[in-house]
Design a protein around this motif. Structure first.
Motif, mmCIF file in Angstrom:
data_model
loop_
_atom_site.group_PDB
_atom_site.id
_atom_site.type_symbol
_atom_site.label_atom_id
_atom_site.label_comp_id
_atom_site.label_asym_id
_atom_site.label_seq_id
_atom_site.Cartn_x
_atom_site.Cartn_y
_atom_site.Cartn_z
ATOM 1 N N ALA A 67 9.350 42.221 19.398
ATOM 2 C CA ALA A 67 10.520 41.876 18.343
ATOM 3 C C ALA A 67 11.636 41.445 19.036
ATOM 4 O O ALA A 67 12.383 40.291 18.829
ATOM 5 C CB ALA A 67 11.174 42.834 16.710
ATOM 6 N N ALA A 71 13.229 37.354 19.930
ATOM 7 C CA ALA A 71 14.529 37.520 19.389
ATOM 8 C C ALA A 71 15.220 36.989 20.440
ATOM 9 O O ALA A 71 16.343 35.599 20.046
ATOM 10 C CB ALA A 71 15.105 38.495 18.981
ATOM 11 N N ARG A 82 20.330 34.188 13.480
ATOM 12 C CA ARG A 82 19.974 35.439 13.202
ATOM 13 C C ARG A 82 18.477 35.077 12.290
ATOM 14 O O ARG A 82 17.580 35.807 11.880
ATOM 15 C CB ARG A 82 20.764 36.893 13.371
ATOM 16 C CG ARG A 82 21.707 37.035 14.601
ATOM 17 C CD ARG A 82 22.726 37.874 14.509
ATOM 18 N NE ARG A 82 23.126 38.451 15.425
ATOM 19 C CZ ARG A 82 24.748 38.896 15.392
ATOM 20 N NH1 ARG A 82 24.983 37.453 14.873
ATOM 21 N NH2 ARG A 82 24.689 38.443 16.848
ATOM 22 N N ILE A 83 19.423 34.505 11.523
ATOM 23 C CA ILE A 83 18.462 34.126 10.223
ATOM 24 C C ILE A 83 16.680 33.740 10.298
ATOM 25 O O ILE A 83 16.144 34.026 9.855
ATOM 26 C CB ILE A 83 19.322 33.580 8.818
ATOM 27 C CG1 ILE A 83 20.661 34.237 8.841
ATOM 28 C CG2 ILE A 83 18.686 32.983 7.884
ATOM 29 C CD1 ILE A 83 21.660 32.966 7.989
ATOM 30 N N LYS A 86 14.721 36.206 11.750
ATOM 31 C CA LYS A 86 14.891 37.337 10.899
ATOM 32 C C LYS A 86 13.673 36.822 10.230
ATOM 33 O O LYS A 86 12.658 37.440 10.071
ATOM 34 C CB LYS A 86 16.324 37.542 10.609
ATOM 35 C CG LYS A 86 15.290 38.725 9.384
ATOM 36 C CD LYS A 86 16.658 39.237 7.893
ATOM 37 C CE LYS A 86 15.881 40.148 7.505
ATOM 38 N NZ LYS A 86 17.688 40.939 6.640
ATOM 39 N N GLN A 87 13.452 35.403 9.449
ATOM 40 C CA GLN A 87 12.257 35.440 8.739
ATOM 41 C C GLN A 87 11.542 34.997 9.338
ATOM 42 O O GLN A 87 9.881 35.195 9.324
ATOM 43 C CB GLN A 87 12.903 34.140 8.322
ATOM 44 C CG GLN A 87 13.380 33.739 7.285
ATOM 45 C CD GLN A 87 14.201 31.975 6.624
ATOM 46 O OE1 GLN A 87 14.323 31.261 7.572
ATOM 47 N NE2 GLN A 87 14.952 32.710 5.482
ATOM 48 N N LYS A 90 9.749 38.857 10.163
ATOM 49 C CA LYS A 90 9.039 39.325 8.684
ATOM 50 C C LYS A 90 7.701 37.809 8.728
ATOM 51 O O LYS A 90 6.503 39.452 8.536
ATOM 52 C CB LYS A 90 10.049 38.749 7.483
ATOM 53 C CG LYS A 90 10.931 39.759 7.306
ATOM 54 C CD LYS A 90 12.339 39.199 5.883
ATOM 55 C CE LYS A 90 12.383 40.294 5.972
ATOM 56 N NZ LYS A 90 13.301 39.916 4.789
ATOM 57 N N GLU A 96 11.622 45.822 9.310
ATOM 58 C CA GLU A 96 12.470 45.977 9.309
ATOM 59 C C GLU A 96 13.294 46.606 9.700
ATOM 60 O O GLU A 96 14.145 45.708 10.633
ATOM 61 C CB GLU A 96 12.963 45.915 7.812
ATOM 62 C CG GLU A 96 14.384 44.971 6.987
ATOM 63 C CD GLU A 96 14.697 43.754 7.273
ATOM 64 O OE1 GLU A 96 16.318 43.506 7.671
ATOM 65 O OE2 GLU A 96 14.284 43.291 7.034
ATOM 66 N N ILE A 99 13.199 44.465 13.171
ATOM 67 C CA ILE A 99 13.512 43.239 13.089
ATOM 68 C C ILE A 99 15.928 43.918 13.280
ATOM 69 O O ILE A 99 16.102 42.969 14.429
ATOM 70 C CB ILE A 99 13.353 42.455 11.778
ATOM 71 C CG1 ILE A 99 11.814 42.148 11.666
ATOM 72 C CG2 ILE A 99 14.768 41.442 11.933
ATOM 73 C CD1 ILE A 99 11.415 41.786 10.444
ATOM 74 N N GLN A 100 16.053 44.361 12.540
ATOM 75 C CA GLN A 100 17.056 44.980 13.240
ATOM 76 C C GLN A 100 17.282 46.170 14.630
ATOM 77 O O GLN A 100 18.854 45.063 14.889
ATOM 78 C CB GLN A 100 17.878 45.748 12.003
ATOM 79 C CG GLN A 100 18.013 45.742 10.412
ATOM 80 C CD GLN A 100 18.058 44.041 10.265
ATOM 81 O OE1 GLN A 100 19.819 44.463 10.540
ATOM 82 N NE2 GLN A 100 17.672 43.414 9.143
ATOM 83 N N LEU A 103 18.122 42.129 16.143
ATOM 84 C CA LEU A 103 18.212 41.450 16.468
ATOM 85 C C LEU A 103 20.409 41.895 16.875
ATOM 86 O O LEU A 103 20.970 40.558 17.471
ATOM 87 C CB LEU A 103 18.847 41.100 14.766
ATOM 88 C CG LEU A 103 17.916 40.141 13.956
ATOM 89 C CD1 LEU A 103 17.926 40.523 12.409
ATOM 90 C CD2 LEU A 103 17.682 38.459 14.948
#
Length: 161
Positions: A67, A71, A82-83, A86-87, A90, A96, A99-100, A103
């Motif tokens: 991840a 990123a 970031r959006i 993130k998608q 996912k 999640e 992912i956080q 990011l």
């Protein structure tokens, strides 16, 4: 008519583990990518889960490492926001929480600077004369790259568009 070649079938779990190790050593992979590859090779679900467990144990597979790399790479190489990152994560079934974490590693100043560069570069190639239409096109472009609307608005306001 298209000529389709199917992936070679591998039924021996030991051989599949070796190939999967090579597959993971080549570049960081998500568990789901490896799982899909193993299914493509024609392995049984029990064997697949055992191979996944062996890859994790041998540190060939690490979702958090994947991840973070993903990123970082998509932001620096592709200029994704970031959006969009993130998608994509996912879609690769990354949890999640990871992912956080990934990011958060994107530096805020670099992020803003990158968005500003993307908008300036797009503005240079736009032929739109109407200021409202130009602003709208720039905003839509930045949104399509996965950047946040409020950040886009701030940059557009500061550049007086």
């Amino acid at each position: 008519m298209e000529n389709q070649t199917s992936a070679p079938k591998i039924t021996d779990p030991k051989m599949a583990l070796q190939k999967a190790e090579q597959y993971c050593a080549y570049q960081e992979r998500a568990q789901q990518e490896v799982r899909n590859k193993l299914y493509d090779w024609g392995l049984w679900p029990d064997a697949i889960e055992q191979i996944i467990a062996n890859l994790i144990e041998g540190n060939f597979l690490n979702e958090e490492r994947f991840a973070r790399q993903y990123a970082k790479g998509k932001f620096s190489q592709k200029g994704w926001g970031r959006i969009k990152i993130k998608q994509a994560l996912k879609f690769k079934r990354i949890p999640e929480k990871l992912i956080q974490k990934a990011l958060k590693e994107i530096d805020g100043d670099d992020y803003t600077k990158r968005l500003s560069q993307i908008i300036q570069k797009k503005e240079a190639v736009l032929d739109e004369k109407d200021a409202y239409k130009k602003r709208y096109k720039l905003q839509q472009y930045a949104l399509s790259r996965g950047f946040e609307n409020d950040l886009i608005a701030d940059i557009l306001n500061n550049s007086h568009l």
